[in-house]
Each structure stands twice: as C-alpha cells, then as structure tokens.
Design a protein around this motif. Structure first.
Motif, PDB file in Angstrom:
ATOM      1  N   GLY A  79      36.378  27.001  39.208  1.00  0.00           N
ATOM      2  CA  GLY A  79      35.723  28.311  39.171  1.00  0.00           C
ATOM      3  C   GLY A  79      36.780  29.395  39.099  1.00  0.00           C
ATOM      4  N   ALA A  80      36.450  30.587  39.548  1.00  0.00           N
ATOM      5  CA  ALA A  80      37.429  31.673  39.537  1.00  0.00           C
ATOM      6  C   ALA A  80      37.965  31.874  40.947  1.00  0.00           C
ATOM      7  N   PHE A  81      39.282  32.011  41.040  1.00  0.00           N
ATOM      8  CA  PHE A  81      39.895  32.296  42.334  1.00  0.00           C
ATOM      9  C   PHE A  81      40.030  33.808  42.505  1.00  0.00           C
ATOM     10  N   ILE A  82      39.909  34.268  43.737  1.00  0.00           N
ATOM     11  CA  ILE A  82      40.088  35.704  43.962  1.00  0.00           C
ATOM     12  C   ILE A  82      41.081  35.980  45.099  1.00  0.00           C
ATOM     13  N   PRO A  83      42.283  35.419  45.002  1.00  0.00           N
ATOM     14  CA  PRO A  83      43.277  35.709  46.040  1.00  0.00           C
ATOM     15  C   PRO A  83      43.775  37.136  45.869  1.00  0.00           C
ATOM     16  N   VAL A  84      43.803  37.895  46.945  1.00  0.00           N
ATOM     17  CA  VAL A  84      44.151  39.312  46.803  1.00  0.00           C
ATOM     18  C   VAL A  84      45.623  39.501  46.436  1.00  0.00           C
ATOM     19  N   SER A  85      46.522  38.897  47.237  1.00  0.00           N
ATOM     20  CA  SER A  85      47.941  39.208  47.019  1.00  0.00           C
ATOM     21  C   SER A  85      48.499  38.592  45.735  1.00  0.00           C
ATOM     22  N   GLU A  86      47.770  37.628  45.152  1.00  0.00           N
ATOM     23  CA  GLU A  86      48.294  36.938  43.964  1.00  0.00           C
ATOM     24  C   GLU A  86      47.720  37.505  42.672  1.00  0.00           C
ATOM     25  N   ASP A  87      47.036  38.636  42.752  1.00  0.00           N
ATOM     26  CA  ASP A  87      46.344  39.151  41.573  1.00  0.00           C
ATOM     27  C   ASP A  87      46.611  40.653  41.468  1.00  0.00           C
ATOM     28  N   ALA A  88      47.329  41.053  40.424  1.00  0.00           N
ATOM     29  CA  ALA A  88      47.735  42.456  40.283  1.00  0.00           C
ATOM     30  C   ALA A  88      46.534  43.400  40.329  1.00  0.00           C
ATOM     31  N   GLY A  89      45.423  42.998  39.715  1.00  0.00           N
ATOM     32  CA  GLY A  89      44.236  43.851  39.679  1.00  0.00           C
ATOM     33  C   GLY A  89      43.587  43.987  41.048  1.00  0.00           C
ATOM     34  N   MET A  90      43.589  42.895  41.816  1.00  0.00           N
ATOM     35  CA  MET A  90      43.013  42.934  43.166  1.00  0.00           C
ATOM     36  C   MET A  90      43.862  43.842  44.064  1.00  0.00           C
ATOM     37  N   ILE A  91      45.179  43.723  43.927  1.00  0.00           N
ATOM     38  CA  ILE A  91      46.084  44.545  44.744  1.00  0.00           C
ATOM     39  C   ILE A  91      45.808  46.032  44.481  1.00  0.00           C
ATOM     40  N   ASP A  92      45.728  46.384  43.200  1.00  0.00           N
ATOM     41  CA  ASP A  92      45.423  47.779  42.826  1.00  0.00           C
ATOM     42  C   ASP A  92      44.101  48.231  43.410  1.00  0.00           C
ATOM     43  N   ALA A  93      43.092  47.332  43.293  1.00  0.00           N
ATOM     44  CA  ALA A  93      41.744  47.694  43.738  1.00  0.00           C
ATOM     45  C   ALA A  93      41.720  47.941  45.249  1.00  0.00           C
ATOM     46  N   VAL A  94      42.490  47.139  45.998  1.00  0.00           N
ATOM     47  CA  VAL A  94      42.547  47.348  47.445  1.00  0.00           C
ATOM     48  C   VAL A  94      43.259  48.663  47.741  1.00  0.00           C
ATOM     49  N   ARG A  95      44.363  48.902  47.050  1.00  0.00           N
ATOM     50  CA  ARG A  95      45.151  50.109  47.298  1.00  0.00           C
ATOM     51  C   ARG A  95      44.347  51.380  47.076  1.00  0.00           C
ATOM     52  N   CYS A  96      43.511  51.372  46.022  1.00  0.00           N
ATOM     53  CA  CYS A  96      42.783  52.614  45.738  1.00  0.00           C
ATOM     54  C   CYS A  96      41.452  52.666  46.488  1.00  0.00           C
ATOM     55  N   GLY A  97      41.209  51.684  47.344  1.00  0.00           N
ATOM     56  CA  GLY A  97      40.024  51.750  48.196  1.00  0.00           C
ATOM     57  C   GLY A  97      38.760  51.201  47.556  1.00  0.00           C
ATOM     58  N   ALA A  98      38.884  50.593  46.363  1.00  0.00           N
ATOM     59  CA  ALA A  98      37.687  50.069  45.690  1.00  0.00           C
ATOM     60  C   ALA A  98      37.241  48.734  46.293  1.00  0.00           C
ATOM     61  N   LEU A  99      38.192  47.987  46.813  1.00  0.00           N
ATOM     62  CA  LEU A  99      37.885  46.622  47.254  1.00  0.00           C
ATOM     63  C   LEU A  99      38.136  46.483  48.748  1.00  0.00           C
ATOM     64  N   THR A 100      37.115  46.031  49.466  1.00  0.00           N
ATOM     65  CA  THR A 100      37.234  45.863  50.914  1.00  0.00           C
ATOM     66  C   THR A 100      36.964  44.399  51.272  1.00  0.00           C
ATOM     67  N   ILE A 101      37.250  44.034  52.506  1.00  0.00           N
ATOM     68  CA  ILE A 101      36.980  42.663  52.954  1.00  0.00           C
ATOM     69  C   ILE A 101      35.494  42.346  52.826  1.00  0.00           C
ATOM     70  N   GLU A 102      34.657  43.333  53.139  1.00  0.00           N
ATOM     71  CA  GLU A 102      33.210  43.095  53.076  1.00  0.00           C
ATOM     72  C   GLU A 102      32.781  42.747  51.644  1.00  0.00           C
TER      73      GLU A 102
END
Lengths: 89, 454
Positions: B332-355
């Motif tokens: 399937g698709a993995f969604i590791p935060v620290s291993e994905d440049a897009g996820m890192i950006d999304a967390v930094r700008c407040g778009a992506l939260t743990i919830e």
C-alpha cells in the motif's frame, strides 16, 4: 542473451562508429538499431546479442560508459528482460 | 523489439523519477538456534545468518548492474528472537543475542536486521517478557538491529498490558539514545495485526509460518506515480486518475517481480512475496504527500486527504496484484512523516497534524510512522496513541503500527535530523490532556465482533 543499449545526448559525428567499435571488439552482435530525436535529444537504441561477448557484463558497461564520457553522451546497457517485464504481459 | 518510447519511459522512471527496488529482504528462520545456553545460541545465530546471507549484498549489486535497476537496501529478517529468550536469565542475555544479530548484519553488509521481536497480542511468554524489557538497551547498544512488538490482533483483541509497557519502553529507548535525539526509537515498531512476510524495516520479521529461508522484495516509486498524474493534468476525473495509478503500479511491480525472481534464482532461495508499497524517501520527487497534492489538495493534511489516500492505496494494490505472482507484506502507501519531504513541509506549515495522520492510517498500509513528538510526552500518552492505532487495525482488520520518537529536550517547532533515509522530523504537537487513567486499567480489550457492521 540479449541486452538493450541506449545512447542519449547531443547528436554528433561518429556516435554509432564509436559504440559499434566497442561492441565489435567485444564480440557482440548488433541485432537492431533505431535512432530518433526525442524532445530535442538524440536517442539511439540498440538491441544486441551478448552471448558471444568476451568481456563480462560489468566490464562491458564500464567501457561503454567511458566511450559515452568521451563523446559527452550517456550510454547505458541493460538486460532486455527489464523492458519486457515492464511493458509486455 | 520493445519500442523506443517504452525503453525511454523505463529509463526516465529510473533516472529522473527515483524508481527503485527499496529492499531485498532475506528471511531466515532461527528456530534451530534455540539453546539452553545463551552464549551457544549467540554463536548459532551469528553462524546461521552469516552463512545464509553471505551472498545477499553481492547478488543485489549484481542485479543492479545487469538490469540497471537501483536496489537501495539489502536486509535480513529473522524469526522473532523472543523464542530464543525463554532460557535467558537476565535481560542482559537477550542483549547479547541482539549483539549477535548486529555482528551478523555487519559481517554480511546489510544495513538493517529485523526480528528482535515478540508477538504478545494475547499474553507474554517468559522469553517475550525478557525480550521486551531488554529492547531499550538492545537498540541503544546496536546500530543495525530493528525491534518490533505485536500488541493486538483482530482475533485476539488488544493486549493493554503490553501497550502500557511499550509506552514506557519507547520513553526509555529514547532516553538511552538522547545524544542522537532518540534515534534508536526509529528502529522500534509497535504493531497490530503484524504480517509475517513484510520486507520493510523496522517492522520486518520472519514469521513462524515461513520456511527456512525466503526472499521478499519491496518496491517503491512515489515519484513515478506523481509524474504519471502530472501528465494527465488537473482536469482528469477520478476514473482516469485511478486508472493511471493502476497502470503505473503495474509497471513498478513487474520490475519488483523480475528482481525477486532473479534474486531468488541466483541465491537458490525460494521467492516469497513482492510487497507493492509506495515507500517515500526524503529526496525531492520521491514523496507520497506530493502525489496527494497532485490530486488537487493544496497541502497534504487538508480535508480530502483521507479520501485521496484511500484511492491511491486501493489503486496501487489493484495495479500491482496482477503484476506479481505472490503479493504480500504491507502492500500500500506508506506515510512516514520524517521520510517524506511533502509530509515534513505539511507538518511545518500546520496542514498536517497527528489527528489527521491517525485518520489517514485507517486507509493506508501501515500507521503512525516516524513521528517525532516532544521529549516530555508522558509514557501514558504514548501508550494511548498506540492503543488508538491498535484499535483502528483490530476493528478494520488491517495492519497498523506506531513508530514514534519522543525526542529528548525538543519541543514543538524544533526539528530533529536523523540523516539518510530516515530524514528529518519536525516535532509534532500531541494532545496535552492525560490518558493516564485509561492506560492504567491494564488487561485485554476483547476481540471485536465482525458482523452487524456499521
């Protein structure tokens, strides 16, 4: 065993000559050649038979790479199976 | 002959779109290494690993050279080591086994060895208890050993004793590797419904239903999927989007199947499965988050992300299944935060939260992966996060996992650099209200009903 050689870069005199010299020296038979300009880039694709090759695969790849460096092109050799498995069912 | 367009397409995927085989993982059974004397067990473990996997790395390199396909990692997964720990007298004995695994990994040249594991979804054996106790010391004193603990299954329910303990174990592991901001926690996964043939780290182990030795392959290629979606443009409808992902996944998986068969033949080891996963790396152009954004979301984490991920995950499986004779692992698709440049950006700008990530784990292949949280997060909160994930897995009959790093001395807004494939993780905010009373109850949450579904 067959392999595909791809030559990508800027067109110039002597590309086919240089590549086919390496192949002839190695005892590799060329089965098919096609060349075209794709998105402004010269692309030559060769299907070769490597069963009679005197060098092993990795030496052959290295020599072709060196020829490519000399001509300012990227030259790659890969076993044909990868293309077949990816594009043919 | 294959036409020029197809050849150039393949070369472009490999050169520009980061298509690669993420891992060739050799599964090795250690069942015959059990011994009443731990030192003798250590010798048997080391000898077995180094003899079975002596050609693994070289074979991977040979295949890369012949086919021009990069194979990023060569790895080993072993039988859950807890089954060798039943004769251990102290946790120190278990740590010695971890060191034997680490030496075996170094000798064979693999970058990770998985299987320092225990399956405790119902109860602990003596060996399970010993092994879990020893995890902080084992991980912080080795560099290549990966540990995992299965705390829940759909059939057994959720072992809250184990979940309570794992919160504390994760904290302790982070504390012992405080100088690297808790990096050892990146090698520790807590699972629900763990699979026996997963080739991806840190959760790989060689399940008890597996044979003596097996080759499993994990493919990758988020970049290829993204660029295929770019080509169809922003106005294509979801029918075409799904179709495009399926076709791309098919091609990627065919390559995985070829490599798996070739590796299996060259090593004289049976072929197990191809895991058709989209595994991102921190490199630009190799991100799962960017695929979701290509579908029309401004940032990963925006409303619609769960739907986009669900479709992506499903289409990847549909495309891949026909391309391989045996599909397995996590697929399937993995969604590791620290291993994905897009996820890192999304967390930094407040778009992506743990919830939001938690919601996404309901529809993707694994779970809360490579998430960095403040170092002062209480153990009970970590346990509660694990319990939530386990519940999602158990109720939805899927694998879920938690790989979380409480980074010592860091708070929300800081970033922790892990380096290499593990990337860098922005510290994420966790809910500050206490879960202490919930976690303290202990016991086992019974297995769920699987009828009357609503």
């Amino acid at each position: 065993m067959k392999a595909v050689i791809t030559v990508i870069g800027r067109d110039k005199v002597g590309i086919i000559a240089a590549v086919s010299k390496v192949l002839a020296d190695d005892g590799i038979n060329i089965l098919d050649i096609s060349q075209t300009i794709m998105q402004n880039v010269f692309t030559m694709i060769m299907l070769v038979d490597i069963s009679g090759a005197s060098d092993n695969f990795s030496d052959m790849a290295k020599r072709l790479e060196q020829v490519g460096e000399g001509l300012g092109l990227s030259i790659r050799i890969q076993r044909e199976d990868i293309f077949n498995s990816m594009h043919r069912i | 002959m294959i036409n020029s367009f197809e050849i150039i397409e393949t070369i472009k995927m490999l050169e520009e779109e980061h298509l690669d085989i993420r891992t060739i993982t050799m599964g090795i059974s250690l069942k015959d290494c059990a011994d009443s004397n731990i030192d003798r067990a250590c010798v048997k473990v080391y000898d077995k690993i180094t003899s079975m996997a002596s050609h693994l790395v070289k074979t991977g390199e040979d295949i890369t050279r012949d086919f021009g396909i990069p194979i990023i990692n060569k790895r080993i997964a072993v039988t859950p080591v807890s089954c060798l720990c039943n004769t251990a007298v102290t946790t120190e004995d278990c740590v010695r086994l971890a060191h034997a695994l680490d030496r075996g990994a170094r000798e064979t040249g693999v970058n990770f060895i998985g299987g320092y594991s225990a399956l405790v979804h119902k109860h602990y054996t003596k060996g399970d208890a010993m092994l879990i106790q020893s995890i902080p010391e084992a991980l912080s004193s080795t560099e290549r050993v990966c540990a995992s603990v299965n705390v829940a299954t759909t059939r057994a329910g959720i072992n809250m004793d184990a979940i309570e303990q794992m919160g504390r174990i994760i904290k302790k592991t982070a504390g012992l590797s405080a100088d690297s901001a808790g990096l050892a926690c990146a090698r520790l996964v807590v699972f629900a419904n763990a699979v026996e043939d997963n080739p991806f780290m840190a959760g790989a182990f060689h399940g008890s239903g597996e044979g003596e030795c097996v080759i499993n392959v994990g493919v990758s290629g988020p970049g290829v999927v993204k660029s295929a979606l770019e080509k169809i443009g922003p106005d294509a409808d979801f029918g075409l989007v799904a179709e495009t992902i399926k076709r791309t996944a098919f091609k990627i998986t065919r390559m995985g199947q070829l490599v798996a068969q070739e590796a299996s033949a060259r090593l004289g080891v049976p072929f197990g499965i191809v895991d058709l996963s989209l595994a991102p790396t921190p490199e630009v152009g190799d991100s799962v988050a960017h695929i979701l954004e290509e579908m029309g979301l401004e940032k990963c984490g925006a409303h619609g992300t769960t739907a986009a991920l669900a479709m992506l995950n499903d289409a990847v499986k549909k495309g891949g299944v026909m391309a391989s004779s045996y599909v397995g692992g996590l697929s399937g698709a993995f969604i590791p935060v620290s291993e994905d440049a897009g996820m890192i950006d999304a967390v930094r700008c407040g778009a992506l939260t743990i919830e939001k990530l938690e919601a996404m784990t309901c529809v993707c292949s694994v779970g809360l992966d490579m998430i960095v949280v403040p170092g002062d997060t209480p153990a009970a909160t970590l346990s509660a996060i694990i319990a939530d994930e386990a519940a999602i897995g158990v109720i939805n009959n899927k694998t879920t996992a938690v790989r979380i790093i409480p980074a010592c001395g860091k708070t929300v807004g800081d970033t922790v650099e892990f380096g290499g494939l593990l990337g860098s993780g922005p510290v994420m905010k966790v809910n500050g209200f206490s879960s202490e009373g919930f976690v303290r109850r202990m016991g086992r949450i019974p297995a769920p009903l699987h009828s009357l579904r609503n």
